[in-house]
Every structure is written in structure tokens, then in C-alpha cells.
Design a protein around this motif. Sequence first.
Motif, PDB file in Angstrom:
ATOM      1  N   LEU A 265       0.839  -1.205   0.000  1.00  0.00           N
ATOM      2  CA  LEU A 265       0.000   0.000   0.000  1.00  0.00           C
ATOM      3  C   LEU A 265       0.873   1.253   0.000  1.00  0.00           C
ATOM      4  O   LEU A 265       0.598   2.230  -0.694  1.00  0.00           O
ATOM      5  N   LEU A 266       1.964   1.186   0.764  1.00  0.00           N
ATOM      6  CA  LEU A 266       2.889   2.327   0.818  1.00  0.00           C
ATOM      7  C   LEU A 266       3.529   2.560  -0.558  1.00  0.00           C
ATOM      8  O   LEU A 266       3.629   3.694  -1.027  1.00  0.00           O
ATOM      9  N   GLN A 267       3.932   1.464  -1.212  1.00  0.00           N
ATOM     10  CA  GLN A 267       4.556   1.624  -2.535  1.00  0.00           C
ATOM     11  C   GLN A 267       3.555   2.189  -3.544  1.00  0.00           C
ATOM     12  O   GLN A 267       3.905   2.995  -4.404  1.00  0.00           O
ATOM     13  N   SER A 268       2.299   1.777  -3.421  1.00  0.00           N
ATOM     14  CA  SER A 268       1.330   2.305  -4.386  1.00  0.00           C
ATOM     15  C   SER A 268       1.011   3.760  -4.060  1.00  0.00           C
ATOM     16  O   SER A 268       0.751   4.567  -4.957  1.00  0.00           O
ATOM     17  N   LYS A 269       1.070   4.127  -2.794  1.00  0.00           N
ATOM     18  CA  LYS A 269       0.928   5.550  -2.410  1.00  0.00           C
ATOM     19  C   LYS A 269       2.098   6.366  -2.994  1.00  0.00           C
ATOM     20  O   LYS A 269       1.900   7.457  -3.541  1.00  0.00           O
ATOM     21  N   GLN A 270       3.303   5.821  -2.885  1.00  0.00           N
ATOM     22  CA  GLN A 270       4.472   6.524  -3.437  1.00  0.00           C
ATOM     23  C   GLN A 270       4.300   6.761  -4.937  1.00  0.00           C
ATOM     24  O   GLN A 270       4.546   7.852  -5.444  1.00  0.00           O
TER      25      GLN A 270
END
Length: 405
Positions: A265-270
Motif C-alpha cells: 500500500l505504501l509503494q502504491s501511495k508513493q
Amino acid sequence: MTGSTSSSDSTHSPWQLARRCERMNPSVIREILKLTELPGVRSLAGGLPSADTFPVEAMRDAAMKVLTDTPREALQYAASEGFGPLRDWVSAMLAAKGVDAPANRVLITNGSQQGLDLVGKVMLDAGNTVAVETPTYLGALQAFNPNEPKFASVAGDDDGPLPEGIGALPQGTRFMYVLPNFQNPTGRVIPAARRDALVAAAQRANIPLVEDNPYGELWYDDEPPKPLASRWAEGTLYLGSFSKVLAPGLRLGFMVCPQTLYPKLLQSKQAADLHTGSFSQRVVHEVIKNGFLDQHIPTIRDRYRTQRDAMDAALKASMPAGCEWKKPSGGMFFWLRLPAGCDAMALLPKAVEAGVAYVPGAAFYADHPDTRTMRLSFVTLPPADIADAVQRLGNVIQAHLATNA
Ligand SMILES: Cc1ncc(COP(=O)(O)O)c(C=O)c1O
């Protein structure tokens, strides 16, 4: 399959577009909101919080303080996870609701709408099943749709989705999207016993839950039961928002997810936007850090309770026999069901002509819409205007029933 845009769009691209564009459609609500700009139309359509509730003074003071104390940090790129003290605040706020949400599992998002988009990107491939309520939040359908899932609508009653519906979902269903508190659009709350049963059914079926809770603080009678995430932290992805308790223009929300999902989820937010605006995160934290919401939210509740009661009284006074609704105990919406022979979408032009707008309920169904339903917002207009708008609506429905009798 062609690469053209959806036939419901007014423009066609001369270039080949991605297949996912076929599942991107204009939001019915945004389209209807344009009607509300016509002179003389009283809108019960949009879920716009009353602008009188926005804490303008507190925001101004906090913005000044942030720009005085930490101007360069507030205007700099920052961590994708979000502003540390704001993540700590979310963690403590959820702990008080029984949710185990350590700050390292909190992700600050650009509104909870972004959380829905990220969940779709991380959890869904084309053809996967995602379970939703009947009806459900239109914006979630919009967020999930570009990933080309199949929707499985879980049947429900006045207490929310039926647990046996979860047991009957296809193997491999990626997640179930649930709105336990003052659901958009129906306004209903899932009682504690049903929450227990839903979580037990989801655990048995091994289907994670996506719990969306933007309205939980807007209760006017009794505080709602504890979140689903307090019952099953490892299997629930929880979404929250500052839109309804501070101001939606801030575009500030958050998600808390199981440890196993956090990195993706963090990578997709980035990839989406690097991080949520540093300035707005710091300003909001400055506003809320010393208990501001404990005083502020009750003032919103008082205002909206009065507006809700005004709409209930107006519906009782103006709706013809055969119309059905339940007075919601929180949130922003009434869900009205018209008598047989009425179609809420077909009636809308007549209603707009008579000076009132609403959202036809069909937009909130993933499939098999109930075309007799409509959503009425009670938070945008003051009580006198609510009474006037509902009376106009009642007249339109009455006239339709009279000509079709
Ligand atoms: C059920 C639901 N989820 C999410 C959202 C998005 O809210 P936000 O302003 O936090 O993006 C809304 C907005 O109305 C909503 O009704």
C-alpha cells in the motif's frame, strides 16, 4: 474490446486508451451537482458538509503557527507514510475505539477516497471478485472499477449485509467492502451482534474486510458500536477521514492495515503522489493535537441533528402514502423508497424543474438497481430550505402518481 472511452463520456479520444478506461464513468453525483448550480434549485443531492461547520479561525491560527514555527519543513517533500505526529494521533484515537493500530501501520492518505483507490490497486486483478453491500458507496465502485473486478453484491437488511451472504461468496473473493456506520447511501448502522457475525463469517471464508468509516463521529442518538477492525485487526483494512469532522477541502484521510499489506500500500501511495501534502498534515495536527475535536464534533452533531429532524418532519408532512424511509441515527443521508410505478431517475428532470435535486438510488448498486430509491442529504441546506425542498419533491411525486393512477 476497443480502446475508446466509455460511451457515456461526452468526448472521444482519437488515441488508443487503456482498457481500464472503459470502466471509468462520470460520477452520477458530480453530474447532478452541476444541476444544483442552476438558479432556484435546492439541492438535497451532494453530500457536502455544511460550510458553517468548518473551523476557519482554528485553521487560520494553526496555519500561521506552522508557517512561523516550521515553515521549511511544512513546505518540503516528506515521508510517504505521513507526518509522524499525525500518525501517532490516529493511532491513539483508534486505540480508544478498541482498534490495535500502531503508528507504523497508519498511512496518511489524500482523503479516504485515495485509500479506496490504493486498496483496489493492491488487491485486485482483472476478473477478481470484490464483495460489496447492496447498495453501496458509489465512489468505492468508481475506485475499484478501473481494476476490472467482478462485483458480488451481498444481500442485506436494515442491520447491514447478511453473514450468510459472505459464506456464499466465490472462492478467492479478494475482499469485502463494508460501511458499518451511517452508510452512504442508506444511513443504516450495523449493530454489534451483526458485526460479530460478519467478522466470524469473513474469518471462516478467509476474506479480508475493507472497513470505511467517514461518518462514525456523526451520531445524533447513540454512539455506534466498536469498529470491525477492533474485532479482527489482522483481517481488516480500516479507512478514516477528516472530511466530515474538519473540512473536505483539506483532502486528508488515513488507513490502518495489517502489517502484511502495509509495504505494498505504501509503494502504491508513493507511485500515486509521493506523499500527502506536508502543509495540510501539519496544520491539521496543530488544530487537533490538544483535544479540539472533543469540543468541535458535538457542535456539528447538534447542527446536523436539527437538520435531520427537520427532514424527517418534512418527509412526514409532504410524502404521499407508499413512500418509505427510516430516520437515520447519524451521518448525512435519508434513503427514500418511492411507491410502485415510480422511477427516481425518470422523475429527476421534473424535480429539477420544480426546484429540487436528489441522487437517484440506482447509482449506488453494483448490479440489479432498485430504481424506486433516492438519496437525500440533510446537511447542506438549513431547516427552512429542507422543508421547502422536501415539499416540492412531495408535490412532484404526488403529481406523478396522480397522472399514472
Ligand atoms: C463512504 C465514503 N467513503 C469515502 C468517502 C471519501 O471521503 P474523503 O473526503 O475522505 O476522500 C466518502 C465521501 O463522501 C464516503 O461517503
